[in-house]
Design a protein around this motif. Sequence first.
Motif, mmCIF file in Angstrom:
data_model
loop_
_atom_site.group_PDB
_atom_site.id
_atom_site.type_symbol
_atom_site.label_atom_id
_atom_site.label_comp_id
_atom_site.label_asym_id
_atom_site.label_seq_id
_atom_site.Cartn_x
_atom_site.Cartn_y
_atom_site.Cartn_z
ATOM 1 N N SER A 1 0.830 -1.199 0.000
ATOM 2 C CA SER A 1 0.000 0.000 0.000
ATOM 3 C C SER A 1 0.868 1.255 0.000
ATOM 4 O O SER A 1 0.622 2.199 -0.762
ATOM 5 N N VAL A 2 1.907 1.267 0.834
ATOM 6 C CA VAL A 2 2.814 2.417 0.892
ATOM 7 C C VAL A 2 3.571 2.567 -0.427
ATOM 8 O O VAL A 2 3.703 3.673 -0.963
ATOM 9 N N ALA A 3 4.059 1.451 -0.975
ATOM 10 C CA ALA A 3 4.834 1.504 -2.222
ATOM 11 C C ALA A 3 4.003 2.043 -3.380
ATOM 12 O O ALA A 3 4.515 2.758 -4.247
ATOM 13 N N SER A 4 2.708 1.722 -3.389
ATOM 14 C CA SER A 4 1.850 2.180 -4.488
ATOM 15 C C SER A 4 1.715 3.695 -4.502
ATOM 16 O O SER A 4 1.517 4.295 -5.570
ATOM 17 N N GLN A 5 1.829 4.334 -3.345
ATOM 18 C CA GLN A 5 1.735 5.792 -3.264
ATOM 19 C C GLN A 5 3.106 6.455 -3.391
ATOM 20 O O GLN A 5 3.239 7.522 -3.995
ATOM 21 N N LEU A 6 4.126 5.814 -2.845
ATOM 22 C CA LEU A 6 5.487 6.344 -2.954
ATOM 23 C C LEU A 6 5.910 6.450 -4.421
ATOM 24 O O LEU A 6 6.666 7.345 -4.804
ATOM 25 N N ALA A 7 5.377 5.550 -5.265
ATOM 26 C CA ALA A 7 5.770 5.504 -6.674
ATOM 27 C C ALA A 7 5.203 6.645 -7.507
ATOM 28 O O ALA A 7 5.617 6.832 -8.657
ATOM 29 N N ILE A 8 4.263 7.403 -6.977
ATOM 30 C CA ILE A 8 3.612 8.441 -7.781
ATOM 31 C C ILE A 8 4.621 9.458 -8.310
ATOM 32 O O ILE A 8 4.547 9.877 -9.470
ATOM 33 N N THR A 9 5.594 9.849 -7.483
ATOM 34 C CA THR A 9 6.570 10.835 -7.950
ATOM 35 C C THR A 9 7.598 10.235 -8.906
ATOM 36 O O THR A 9 8.488 10.947 -9.366
ATOM 37 N N SER A 10 7.488 8.946 -9.213
ATOM 38 C CA SER A 10 8.379 8.333 -10.202
ATOM 39 C C SER A 10 7.731 8.250 -11.578
ATOM 40 O O SER A 10 8.419 8.022 -12.573
ATOM 41 N N SER A 11 6.422 8.420 -11.644
ATOM 42 C CA SER A 11 5.698 8.206 -12.902
ATOM 43 C C SER A 11 5.776 9.420 -13.817
ATOM 44 O O SER A 11 5.499 10.542 -13.388
ATOM 45 N N PRO A 12 6.113 9.215 -15.089
ATOM 46 C CA PRO A 12 6.117 10.346 -16.043
ATOM 47 C C PRO A 12 4.726 10.906 -16.297
ATOM 48 O O PRO A 12 4.589 11.978 -16.881
ATOM 49 N N LEU A 13 3.672 10.172 -15.865
ATOM 50 C CA LEU A 13 2.304 10.652 -16.032
ATOM 51 C C LEU A 13 1.790 11.384 -14.798
ATOM 52 O O LEU A 13 0.664 11.876 -14.796
#
Length: 446
Positions: free
Chosen positions: A135-147
Amino acid sequence: MLYLEFLFLLLMLYIGSRFGGIGLGVVSGIGLAIEVFIFRMPVGKAPVDVMLIILSVVTCASILEAAGGLKFMLQIAERILRSNPKRITLLGPIVTYLMTFMLGTGHSVYSIMPIIGDVALKNKIRPERPMAASSVASQLAITSSPLSAAVVFYLGKIVELPGFEHISLLNIIGVTVPATFAGTIALALYSMRRGKELEDDPEYQRRLQDPIWRERILSTTNTTLNEELPPAAKQSVYLFLLSLAVIVIIAMLPEIRTIGVGEKVKPISMSLIIQMMMLCFGGIILLVTKTNPQIVPNGVVFKSGMVAAIAIFGIAWMSDTYFKFAMPEFREGITSMVRHYPWTFALALFAVSVVINSQAATAVMMLPVGLELGLPAPLLVGLMPATYAYFFIPNYPSDIATVNFDVTGTTKIGKFYFNHSFMLPGLIGVTTACLVGVAIANVVIA
């Protein structure tokens, strides 16, 4: 008076957070009206670009979901998880991280979380370990997405700084991808040994004594592998991945997005490129897969995305109105502190994110403040993972859903509210990501 008005801003954010989602946006609208008509502040700028990015990405991802593409991606993810069940605590967070990276939203976690819990339970692994981490990883990844709207907003502001006009989308994600992935691995490694084993957990044993809970636990089987998907599902995923590739190629080759003649030649901003490509490929997916457009608004991605857009609309507009009004007075005092202790800006990002539950809204609210204070661009980009802190108070939908999906009761909110399953993975993930991010940004963002 400025401090009282700041307390009023925090009060409106707090009241809005009690309702969440759309409530946060419209309560912020009340605050905006009071700022303008009672406190007599000049009207700030609404976050139009950020909202349009969210709308375009959500539209394309929602068409992907309606075409069956999201289900196809879930089946691939489930095969990976079930083929390596003993490594579920490591693979679960990586899978949710990658899904967010590709889709630009963490709300796809609702579909995969029951599967993660099922794999853990059937292999006698404490479900809290992979579920809270995922759950935490799914939100932490947002700043990695080009979208991600937060990433594109950062890019748009950084390139306006003298000497940083050459910074591209690839430079930004060249920092945030390794930083947030390092944070994901760190929180996953921590989670491998956390908590008691299932046979020693008192809550799990108590539920096994309850006939209703025992039946739920023993009969739990969550899978997507039995569903037969139409060919359109696979086609929609390939087209969506193609859209990501096109965006990256355009970001790598600025001459592609340069238009005009003579002195009027100038590049199209990546914000507009992402909006165009998402709408374009949403239309292509719709036509190629013959998806019924009437079912698109019924999906989880569409509903969650629209709620996020409305929340950001109110929060960011109210906040921009206050900070544009107050910054001349605040600048001198705050600048001294931040220049001597730059890491305190990470605490400011963190604190705001705790209250407003949105990385994009936190970026829109706080990045202009950092720029006004003269903070260096590498530091601002490196600290971007600190815009995720809404794990701190366990009221975010994905965290609440994760608690409900865990039939064993090991993923929980503690008696003291803050001693919940997401706290330590979140702190470890964000801290690691910020440390790695700042180190890499000082090399990449130069």
